[in-house]
Enzyme design. Structure first.
Site, PDB file in Angstrom:
ATOM      1  N   GLY A 241       0.822  -1.198   0.000  1.00 28.97           N
ATOM      2  CA  GLY A 241       0.000   0.000   0.000  1.00 28.97           C
ATOM      3  C   GLY A 241       0.857   1.251   0.000  1.00 28.97           C
ATOM      4  O   GLY A 241       2.063   1.214   0.269  1.00 28.97           O
ATOM      5  N   VAL A 242       0.188   2.353  -0.296  1.00 30.03           N
ATOM      6  CA  VAL A 242       0.852   3.648  -0.415  1.00 30.03           C
ATOM      7  C   VAL A 242       1.119   4.233   0.974  1.00 30.03           C
ATOM      8  O   VAL A 242       0.352   4.017   1.894  1.00 30.03           O
ATOM      9  CB  VAL A 242      -0.068   4.625  -1.178  1.00 30.03           C
TER      10      VAL A 242
ATOM     11  N   SER B 288       3.859   6.066   4.194  1.00 27.28           N
ATOM     12  CA  SER B 288       5.115   5.948   4.920  1.00 27.28           C
ATOM     13  C   SER B 288       5.332   4.530   5.433  1.00 27.28           C
ATOM     14  O   SER B 288       6.430   3.995   5.375  1.00 27.28           O
ATOM     15  CB  SER B 288       5.129   6.924   6.094  1.00 27.28           C
TER      16      SER B 288
ATOM     17  N   GLU C 116       0.208  -0.651  -7.315  1.00 29.92           N
ATOM     18  CA  GLU C 116      -0.351   0.521  -7.986  1.00 29.92           C
ATOM     19  C   GLU C 116       0.576   1.724  -7.981  1.00 29.92           C
ATOM     20  O   GLU C 116       0.509   2.553  -8.874  1.00 29.92           O
ATOM     21  CB  GLU C 116      -1.749   0.870  -7.456  1.00 29.92           C
TER      22      GLU C 116
ATOM     23  N   ASN D  23      -9.249   8.872   3.331  1.00 27.52           N
ATOM     24  CA  ASN D  23      -8.966   8.988   1.905  1.00 27.52           C
ATOM     25  C   ASN D  23      -9.989   8.209   1.098  1.00 27.52           C
ATOM     26  O   ASN D  23     -10.978   8.757   0.633  1.00 27.52           O
ATOM     27  CB  ASN D  23      -7.550   8.510   1.611  1.00 27.52           C
TER      28      ASN D  23
END
Lengths: 486, 486
Positions: B261-262, B264, B288, B378
């Site tokens: 996942g995106v 930090s 992704e 988000n």
């Protein structure tokens, strides 16, 4: 390797045995993969003999989907089942799951073959499989395919029940396609709902075959109740929605590929679809079970092809299908559940998926499995496979339960099987809510106005307005959100 | 049609315009598809000019994924956006969604191209697209592909921003594969994470191109915080789990295809993976976004291929990548989000998916998007695409929030993005819970003992034991279940 017209049920020199004999030698704590899906095509004699045995068993049982009474009633009531995947639908297994006696893990049907074969979910000792014919290194399954091929591949040992009440002609329905393990999996080559890419039999290493047991007992048939007024109104609202949708949705301009959930409502919905005019469009069924309603559509020429993993008929449907099986051989295909329910095929064929639910919340989250968030009913089955990947995912349910005392449209469902990210359209006997592109607040208004029963609309609106006053993308008041659960 | 080595950014005779000029003519209530994913590759000048315009706008904006400040801050704060899909991640858009001013519908990334192009979710009037080069009937996107190709196809009109700060060499990263509409969709032919099946440009009907605007502004870069002790411990627990898993999971015997996942934590996890010994196994990334952590792995030869739909680097990462772009051209591939996130590819490649979450409940349901069930953060992004279809879906999160005051392991999550049917493994800084094949009650014990913070274990156990006394497959006490939410 079988040819396409096997006439002998059991090849010479196979290890014939009685069910009681198999039960005597059956390992007491085995992990067992059984054939069966939609309560058909499951082994009957061996589970019954184990249930009747005086020995103690603590089995793990993996099936395709639902199976009949010999497994999920008799074996469970005998206390012989400790663990169960990926679906069950009988009162005994449900009661055992709810009391905690049975460790039940409810999984998506499409993924369960892999979870067993490659995914470290269960390490199968034995596969017990109903078939219509068996050779030294192949067998032809009976009325369902489910996860049978994966179980036969991954089990160390194989026991086959040859059920002489199941017609040998079933072999011509089977299209058994096997996939490589990831990451060497090939693109799935099926290009249309009626296409054929596999074979009629399951091959196995001949050393696995331990016993062949002769049986002669029909599958436990489905009992469909007659459609209620509510069922008929839901079906009519759905048919109206689809009649408009096909005019505007480019995916549905030439072909309509339908999937319906299992059960009496699903069966009633199929009836309504049969009476809808889709112009010159070809109509196919691409789902997990073939029910009685589809036979009418096939007979009337309203359905081009029916593809599934199970023939889940009523007793009358079973007889009608078996007596006229030759006329259905070209239009009916059975596939492994990893193919019938495959996400990429629901996507590729632009499926219109219609699945039922226990309840839905005003923001579009769906509970399909747990009353009050706690009490398991059956399982998610294939509903997630189809809802998430369909071109038009539709949830169809009555607006109320318990004779109108409970709303099935609630502020928050206490168990989520399908998320707000998955569902597009909701149909009740009250009307249709098209949620596509709508924010949660817009969805709430649509669901309350179009789908909730009028007697609950004011209370739902009051909940929504109170919560909205506090703000939030999905406005909720967690202090009162479950006051609706009884 | 572009060739593979375009050197001219704007072909002759194209309709050059200024951003202010485009804004002047922009339809006030248009439905707009913009390029952009992972906050990069989005159009900057036109949205900024619209935000600065004195005219009133009420736009619907569909993007690939997250975009930068010019859209989700400036345009939103100007009150110019009424509706937004399928993801946002900036404080202004989040606040507007939570106040109800912005109608936000949060959708699975993999499906959103289709939902716009064929699914009746949004009927695009205009596509506004950042590119590195444009011809009369083709364009070459910049740092992300997202849903750009689908938007260009389905919009009536096209506006292109040519960003001269984005290197022309980006064209060599792109593998733009377009799919037919269902039900005539072909099997997706990609056979490995680094394979190429498409082209470097997006074709369009030349009549669509209304304006080409020159820009020269870098993407809003990601800011990664330094890994915390908790991040490092989560990463180390994950690495330990994977080191064992690869020894036992047949899908991981030769190749490990990872998705992270995106953010930090994701970036920190990549670092830990880089230091794990996977023997002779080839390691690929198929996700992704490509973040800084992957550059280290590529540089060190620990990563074979990185495939994604976006280059979501920090400022340093952006510079490092652009300065050394020639050395990455063979190992980095950008794909449309409908391919990078495709369910069938996550399945085909046997992905190990690692995604974060806000909280998880003791039975394994995951909330990724809504604090207290109400307040959007988000969006689900691609986490559902990967979690549901991966060979090994892993949720990684800290056990607590707010400096240890709140447990992220709770009795029931008030918003479900990933169901109990989807998740296999949970990792916190406390340890690992392997939920495969486990009943809800077994999962509760594992999650409380292995993953919850010790200071919350007694209270969670008390909740579980109290609820269990009442029975049920998933024992819950709905009267007190949300006492944990603050």
């Amino acid at each position: 390797m079988a040819d396409l017209n096997v006439t002998e049920r059991i090849a010479d020199d196979l290890p014939l045995a009685t069910a009681a004999g198999v039960a005597d030698d059956f390992p007491a704590s085995a992990t067992v993969g059984v054939s069966g899906f939609g309560s058909v095509g499951y082994p009957k004699a061996v589970p019954e003999a184990i249930a009747q045995s005086s020995r103690d068993f603590g089995l793990t049982i993996a099936s395709g989907g639902s199976v009949g009474k010999e497994i999920d009633t008799d074996l469970v009531e005998a206390g012989a089942v400790e663990r169960r995947f990926p679906y069950q639908s009988r009162s005994a297994s449900r009661a055992a799951a709810n009391s905690g006696e049975l460790a039940y893990h409810d999984r998506h049907i499409s993924r369960f073959s892999d979870e067993v074969e490659f995914g470290r979910t269960a390490d199968l000792d034995v596969a017990v499989v109903e078939a219509v014919a068996v050779g030294h290194d192949w067998l032809i399954p009976s009325t369902s395919l489910g996860h049978t091929a994966a179980f036969v591949d991954s089990a160390d040992r194989l026991i086959v029940e040859i059920n002489e009440s199941q017609p040998l002609a079933l072999q011509q329905l089977h299209d058994i396609y096997r996939r490589n393990a990831p990451p060497h999996r090939e693109p799935l080559p099926l290009r249309s709902p009626g296409g054929r890419i596999g074979s009629s039999e399951i091959s196995f290493d001949s050393g696995k075959l331990e016993a062949v047991v002769r049986t002669n007992r029909r599958d436990t048939p489905y009992v469909f109740r007659d459609p209620s007024d509510t069922d008929r109104k839901i079906a009519s609202n759905l048919a109206d929605f689809l009649a408009t949708e096909v005019e505007h949705n480019p995916v549905l301009s030439e072909v309509i590929n339908l999937q319906f959930g299992v059960g009496s409502l699903g069966n009633a919905l199929m009836g309504a679809i049969a009476n809808t005019d889709f112009g010159s469009r070809e109509v196919n069924y691409f789902g997990e079970v073939i029910q009685d309603g589809l036979l009418d559509m096939l007979d009337e020429g309203k359905l081009n092809v029916a593809s599934a993993t199970s023939l889940a008929f009523s007793e009358e449907g079973q007889e009608r299908f078996f007596e006229n099986i030759d006329q259905y051989l070209e239009d009916v295909v059975l596939r492994p559940a990893s193919i019938s329910n495959n996400p990429t095929l629901a996507d590729r064929f632009g499926i219109v998926a219609v699945n039922s639910a226990l309840e839905i919340d005003i923001y579009g989250h769906v509970n399909s499995t747990h009353v009050n968030g706690s009490k398991a009913i059956n399982g998610i089955g294939g509903s997630g496979d189809f809802n998430r990947n369909a071109a038009v995912p539709i949830v169809a349910l009555p607006s109320t339960a318990k004779g109108g005392d409970l709303s099935r449209v609630v502020p928050m469902v206490p168990h989520v099987d399908h998320t707000e990210h998955d569902i597009s359209v909701v149909v009740t006997e009250q009307g249709v809510a098209d949620l596509r592109g709508k924010s949660p607040r817009e969805r709430a208004k649509l669901l309350i106005q179009n789908c909730a029963h009028p007697s609950f609309r004011d209370d739902l609106t009051e909940y929504f307005e109170d919560a909205r006053a506090e703000g939030g993308h999905i406005p909720h008041d967690l202090d009162q959100v479950f006051d609706w659960q009884n």
